[in-house]
Design a protein around this motif. Sequence first.
Motif, PDB file in Angstrom:
ATOM      1  N   ILE A  36      64.453  35.052  24.568  1.00 48.38           N
ATOM      2  CA  ILE A  36      63.536  35.928  25.299  1.00 48.38           C
ATOM      3  C   ILE A  36      62.460  36.467  24.356  1.00 48.38           C
ATOM      4  N   LYS A  37      62.867  36.884  23.177  1.00 47.33           N
ATOM      5  CA  LYS A  37      61.886  37.403  22.210  1.00 47.33           C
ATOM      6  C   LYS A  37      60.954  36.290  21.736  1.00 47.33           C
ATOM      7  N   LYS A  38      61.497  35.089  21.607  1.00 51.76           N
ATOM      8  CA  LYS A  38      60.661  33.960  21.186  1.00 51.76           C
ATOM      9  C   LYS A  38      59.633  33.620  22.263  1.00 51.76           C
ATOM     10  N   GLU A  39      60.050  33.679  23.535  1.00 45.88           N
ATOM     11  CA  GLU A  39      59.097  33.407  24.620  1.00 45.88           C
ATOM     12  C   GLU A  39      57.982  34.447  24.635  1.00 45.88           C
ATOM     13  N   VAL A  41      56.680  35.986  22.108  1.00 42.48           N
ATOM     14  CA  VAL A  41      55.735  35.650  21.038  1.00 42.48           C
ATOM     15  C   VAL A  41      54.971  34.375  21.392  1.00 42.48           C
ATOM     16  N   PHE A  42      55.693  33.409  21.932  1.00 44.36           N
ATOM     17  CA  PHE A  42      55.130  32.109  22.280  1.00 44.36           C
ATOM     18  C   PHE A  42      53.967  32.239  23.266  1.00 44.36           C
ATOM     19  N   ARG A  43      54.065  33.203  24.157  1.00 47.87           N
ATOM     20  CA  ARG A  43      53.091  33.293  25.255  1.00 47.87           C
ATOM     21  C   ARG A  43      52.063  34.411  25.088  1.00 47.87           C
ATOM     22  N   LYS A  44      52.012  35.026  23.941  1.00 46.76           N
ATOM     23  CA  LYS A  44      51.145  36.199  23.788  1.00 46.76           C
ATOM     24  C   LYS A  44      49.661  35.884  23.992  1.00 46.76           C
ATOM     25  N   LYS A  45      49.262  34.637  23.722  1.00 44.26           N
ATOM     26  CA  LYS A  45      47.852  34.279  23.904  1.00 44.26           C
ATOM     27  C   LYS A  45      47.409  34.367  25.364  1.00 44.26           C
ATOM     28  N   GLU A  46      48.374  34.197  26.277  1.00 40.39           N
ATOM     29  CA  GLU A  46      48.039  34.283  27.708  1.00 40.39           C
ATOM     30  C   GLU A  46      47.477  35.653  28.066  1.00 40.39           C
ATOM     31  N   PHE A  47      47.919  36.674  27.340  1.00 40.81           N
ATOM     32  CA  PHE A  47      47.488  38.040  27.652  1.00 40.81           C
ATOM     33  C   PHE A  47      46.722  38.684  26.498  1.00 40.81           C
ATOM     34  N   GLU A 287      63.584  24.562  20.917  1.00 43.79           N
ATOM     35  CA  GLU A 287      62.772  23.388  20.575  1.00 43.79           C
ATOM     36  C   GLU A 287      61.270  23.669  20.686  1.00 43.79           C
ATOM     37  N   ASP A 288      60.929  24.963  20.760  1.00 41.33           N
ATOM     38  CA  ASP A 288      59.525  25.394  20.845  1.00 41.33           C
ATOM     39  C   ASP A 288      58.812  24.873  22.100  1.00 41.33           C
ATOM     40  N   LYS A 289      59.559  24.813  23.201  1.00 39.77           N
ATOM     41  CA  LYS A 289      58.989  24.384  24.478  1.00 39.77           C
ATOM     42  C   LYS A 289      59.096  25.521  25.489  1.00 39.77           C
ATOM     43  N   LEU A 290      58.147  25.556  26.407  1.00 40.66           N
ATOM     44  CA  LEU A 290      58.230  26.536  27.495  1.00 40.66           C
ATOM     45  C   LEU A 290      58.995  25.908  28.655  1.00 40.66           C
ATOM     46  N   PRO A 291      60.093  26.503  29.084  1.00 44.24           N
ATOM     47  CA  PRO A 291      60.925  25.912  30.139  1.00 44.24           C
ATOM     48  C   PRO A 291      60.446  26.293  31.530  1.00 44.24           C
TER      49      PRO A 291
END
Length: 377
Positions: A36-39, A41-47, A287-291
């Motif tokens: 959850i924490k990785k997601e 960080v992974f998606r912060k550019k969206e906002f 695996e650094d993928k968005l599910p």
Amino acid sequence: MAGIYLHIPFCKQACYYCDFHFSTSLKNKEEMLAAIKKELVFRKKEFEHEKINTIYVGGGTPSLLTAKELESIFSVIYKNYKVVTDAEITLEANPDDLSEKKIKDLAKLPVNRLSIGIQSFFNDDLKFMNRAHTAEESKKSLEIAIRYFDNITIDLIYGVPNMSSKKWLENLKLAFKFGISHISSYALTVEEKTALHSFIQKGKVPPLDENLALEHFKILVSETEKNEFVHYEISNFGKQNYFSKHNTSYWLGEKYMGIGPSAHSFNGSERSWNVSNNAKYVKALTEDKLPNEIEKLSVNNLFNEYIMTGLRTIWGVSYQKVEKDFGKNYLQHLKKNTQPFIKRGLLELAANNTLITTKKGKFLVDGIASDLFKINL
């Protein structure tokens, strides 16, 4: 402004009526929280160009997490997103988790709004629903919570078999007695693949009585109004300045990001949703993928969603907005199809050409909205 929703997919036990995504096993909790924490960080550019106005921690049962675990999640959010200073930050909690120590710990976090899943103040109802808490725990948790939190909302369920109107009224009176400023109240519904659905199919539980639910709904509307609550959305009643900012943002079509397995997101033109499987969710993030899957919403989709959400709220559906956002054909379609409902007293045209649902139409609003959908252009 935008919001973040966090789905914590763990529960102590399965409520018979619930079809939300969750697991009763906590053995992979650490891996899930890391994902959850990785997601986040992974998606912060969206906002990156958005200010976060609301954060909602739901599930599942987020109150199963320790204060330290919750704090670690908030730390990631505040480090990677622009959270406004007066953001509404809600945490869903069950009464059996809310000891005085737990409530004190939660009060030290950024959380400033508690959503407590009471459902009923009567043990026989709780047993029927297979809730993990008792009526006594419900009352005790509220007695403590109101000392540490000003902004508290509770969930109550009506239309429960063998729940008399007198008993339902007593539920509401107890809520008012505690000085609660917001109530979310829903009719018990039967969802496929739930235990309740199976019980009814096997004849162990009688089919739900829609007339009983309607009677309870009328009592709910009447009693909340007497106690100065505003019925601002079909299932939500709040005193002034205590409406749910997060849920209101959904109904008004604002952007939100859903983090965690099964969580949904909306960016104004696309809707996406994460896989409803804990193992697959964790594996993908490892695996650094968005599910997730993404759906580009058509004009019809956006129009229909506006009709559905608008008619459920006190803000209604604006003819001006329909014409501006969707065009004259959509406005003509809407005007034509609303006439039968206006004549029956289920809808009315209020100030500024805003279509709103009448008291008579509120219990039927989902059916009314679906009849106004635009299927083919």
